[in-house]
Design an enzyme around this catalytic site. Structure first.
Site, PDB file in Angstrom:
ATOM      1  N   LYS A 276       0.837  -1.205   0.000  1.00  0.00           N
ATOM      2  CA  LYS A 276       0.000   0.000   0.000  1.00  0.00           C
ATOM      3  C   LYS A 276       0.872   1.255   0.000  1.00  0.00           C
ATOM      4  CE  LYS A 276      -3.818  -1.968   2.728  1.00  0.00           C
ATOM      5  NZ  LYS A 276      -4.892  -1.783   1.741  1.00  0.00           N
ATOM      6  N   ARG A 350     -10.155 -11.595   2.124  1.00  0.00           N
ATOM      7  CA  ARG A 350     -11.008 -12.650   1.562  1.00  0.00           C
ATOM      8  C   ARG A 350     -10.308 -14.001   1.607  1.00  0.00           C
ATOM      9  NH1 ARG A 350     -11.463  -9.172  -3.819  1.00  0.00           N
ATOM     10  NH2 ARG A 350     -11.363  -7.626  -2.167  1.00  0.00           N
TER      11      ARG A 350
HETATM   12  N1  BES Z   1      -7.930  -3.887   4.576  1.00  0.00           N
HETATM   13  C1  BES Z   1      -8.099  -3.484   3.237  1.00  0.00           C
HETATM   14  C2  BES Z   1      -9.382  -2.675   3.019  1.00  0.00           C
HETATM   15  C3  BES Z   1      -9.450  -1.336   3.690  1.00  0.00           C
HETATM   16  C4  BES Z   1      -9.099  -0.207   2.994  1.00  0.00           C
HETATM   17  C5  BES Z   1      -9.934  -1.202   4.963  1.00  0.00           C
HETATM   18  C6  BES Z   1      -9.195   1.027   3.583  1.00  0.00           C
HETATM   19  C7  BES Z   1     -10.045   0.034   5.565  1.00  0.00           C
HETATM   20  C8  BES Z   1      -9.675   1.157   4.868  1.00  0.00           C
HETATM   21  C9  BES Z   1      -8.156  -4.711   2.312  1.00  0.00           C
HETATM   22  O1  BES Z   1      -7.379  -5.774   2.720  1.00  0.00           O
HETATM   23  C10 BES Z   1      -7.664  -4.266   0.984  1.00  0.00           C
HETATM   24  O2  BES Z   1      -6.517  -3.898   0.901  1.00  0.00           O
HETATM   25  N2  BES Z   1      -8.514  -4.318  -0.030  1.00  0.00           N
HETATM   26  C11 BES Z   1      -8.127  -3.935  -1.336  1.00  0.00           C
HETATM   27  C12 BES Z   1      -8.738  -4.909  -2.298  1.00  0.00           C
HETATM   28  C13 BES Z   1      -8.181  -4.800  -3.707  1.00  0.00           C
HETATM   29  C14 BES Z   1      -6.699  -5.120  -3.718  1.00  0.00           C
HETATM   30  C15 BES Z   1      -8.939  -5.752  -4.595  1.00  0.00           C
HETATM   31  C16 BES Z   1      -8.640  -2.518  -1.584  1.00  0.00           C
HETATM   32  O3  BES Z   1      -9.693  -2.156  -1.061  1.00  0.00           O
HETATM   33  O4  BES Z   1      -7.925  -1.768  -2.229  1.00  0.00           O
HETATM   34 MN    MN Z   2      -5.388  -5.579   2.035  1.00  0.00          MN
END
Ligand code: BES
Ligand code: MN
Ligand code: ZN
Length: 497
Positions: A276, A350
């Site tokens: 990230k 997931r």
């Molecule tokens: N934990 C994150 C989602 C999240 C984002 C929670 C912001 C709280 C605040 C999750 O694991 C994630 O990174 N999801 C990705 C999915 C994508 C890679 C398909 C996302 O939301 O970008």
């Molecule tokens: Mn994630």
């Protein structure tokens, strides 16, 4: 926070602080006339002078010229006709937050009859305590004492008419249990990733189980391997911290299969190799909010003891990049047997949940609800106001939405139409873990659905609601304990309570 129902006529109260919830208007509501006389007409002056209008979230601190109430805090709730359970809970929270800022160790809370919106005494007892505990909450455990002295509001007295006392007490008991659950959850959410690791989370669950006589089982790395939870293991393999798979079993009785609550327990989500951006990455300590909500619901259950069987399932791991981490393109085999192409290591929630859903089959569940901070996309779709709700069973989804309305944790449905299944199709494996940017929340839901076999299921995407980065009049910034109230309301209703 301690709470009690008090039936002293408001004008006779002796308290350092009385908070009164008042509807919008230009005169003192009739039900508060005696209180206003006893406090030397201070409310009447504030209202008549236009200094206090009774708008939602508006507060005004008044110093009575007479009587034994040292300070009077009027709290607006808006128009009488618009009052709801949610606005009452919020007004109680606004009152408590002001009480804390004022340094009050305890306060009394009263709602004008004109500001109760037809909500009965039992519900008011519950909402008052839930709201007060929520508003007063603050986390100072990791600060040195000194500069900012730690002030905790230790107690709230909810003031009601004598005829309402019994009902209000029944509600207070529920509100206090839910508040304790929410407090427990918020604390866990707030803890940083270096403290709240998967092992720490498991230890907390064990301690919670001991406290309430709930059976808790923890699978360590070796046991998770033996179980064949290949998707959970894939996420965990990049981290020096071992994963844990936690189950809690509350036996309350009642017919039908148990309700299984599944919570995403990623104690820190860096994204892994699909790392990230640095901006706000620290917030990813909150990625165990679903797990924390499940534990908070068990804290409430342990006190309330409703007649319903409940299983908690928490897969927990970190998601970090390293030489042993999973890589985009890797294919792993899940607990269910389906193979997964991991196209994005940041879609890890997931992965750990799919093994938990597969594991849940052994309980022959009557319903499975999962709560997960699964997608950033849910905040793009619904902002901070709603949980994204998906699932396989319309009746169950309706039940969850109703529980959410009662709880003030509202859910909004997103479709899992067959057409969206394309998003999780893979060229190389049975499924892939990301469908790209389009319909991100639905893709997450569809991925999970691929692992749901043999039970009604609802998925709650709480990524937009689990924490807030702005301070509100009713809460500090940080964790919200979302899910605790919804889960508890759901379970109480299932138990027929
Ligand atoms: N934990 C994150 C989602 C999240 C984002 C929670 C912001 C709280 C605040 C999750 O694991 C994630 O990174 N999801 C990705 C999915 C994508 C890679 C398909 C996302 O939301 O970008
Ligand atoms: Mn994630
Ligand atoms: Zn995550």
């Amino acid at each position: 926070m301690k709470s009690a129902i008090v039936t002293t006529p408001p004008g006779d109260l002796e308290t350092p602080l009385l908070a009164v919830i008042v509807p919008a208007g230009t005169t003192v509501p009739a039900s508060l006339a005696a209180l206003d006389r006893a406090t030397g007409g201070v409310m009447a002056r504030a209202i008549a002078g236009g200094d206090f209008k009774g708008k939602r979230d508006e507060t005004q601190l008044l110093y009575p010229a007479a009587g034994k109430i040292q300070r009077l805090l009027v709290v607006g709730i808006g128009k009488s006709a618009d009052v709801t359970r949610t606005s009452l809970r919020r007004a109680a929270a606004v009152a408590a937050k002001r009480a804390r800022v004022l340094g009050a160790k305890s306060f009394a809370l009263l709602v004008a009859a004109e500001a109760r919106g037809g909500v009965n005494a039992r519900d008011w007892g519950q909402l008052a305590v839930e709201g007060a505990a929520h508003g007063a909450w603050i986390f100072t455990d990791l600060k040195q004492a000194g500069e900012e002295p730690r002030v905790e509001v230790e107690a709230v007295d909810v003031v009601v008419d004598a005829k309402d006392a019994k009902e209000a007490e029944a509600g207070r008991r529920i509100g206090a249990a839910i508040a304790a659950g929410a407090r427990y959850t918020r604390h866990l959410q707030m803890l940083p990733g270096n403290v709240c690791t998967p092992t720490y989370l498991a230890d907390q669950a064990v301690a919670l189980g001991k406290k309430h006589g709930v059976k808790v089982t923890v699978l360590d790395l070796a046991a998770i391997k033996k179980e064949g939870m290949g998707a959970l293991l894939a996420v965990a393999q990049g981290s020096a911290q071992e994963p844990r798979f936690i189950t809690l079993e509350y036996q309350g009785g009642g017919d039908g299969g148990p309700v299984v609550l599944v919570g995403k327990g990623v104690t820190f989500d860096s994204g892994g190799i699909s790392i990230k951006p640095a901006q706000s990455m620290e917030d990813m300590k909150y990625d165990m909010s679903g797990a924390a909500a499940v534990l908070g619901a068990f804290e409430a259950l342990g006190t309330l003891k409703p007649k319903v069987n409940v299983i908690g399932v928490i897969p927990s791991t970190e998601n970090l990049p390293s030489g042993t981490a999973i890589k985009p393109g890797d294919v792993v085999k899940s607990h269910l047997g389906k193979t997964i192409e991991i196209v994005n290591t940041d879609a890890e929630g997931r992965l750990i949940l799919c093994d938990a859903l597969s594991w849940a089959r052994r309980y022959k569940p009557g319903a499975v609800l999962d709560a997960a901070t699964l997608t950033g996309a849910v905040s793009i779709a619904l902002g901070k106001e709603a949980i994204g709700l998906m699932g396989t069973d319309e009746a169950l989804l309706g039940e969850v939405r109703e529980a959410g309305e009662r709880a003030g944790e509202r859910c909004w449905p997103l479709p899992l139409w067959e057409e969206y299944r394309e998003l999780v199709k893979s060229d190389i494996a049975d499924v892939r873990n990301s469908g790209g940017r389009s319909a991100g929340t639905i893709a997450g839901g569809w991925f999970l659905r691929e692992f749901v076999e043999g039970f009604p299921w609802a998925h709650l995407d709480i990524a937009g609601t689990a924490y807030t980065d702005s301070e509100g009049p009713h809460q500090v910034k940080g964790p919200t304990a979302i899910g605790v109230r919804l889960f508890t309301e759901f379970l109480l209703r299932r138990a027929g309570a």
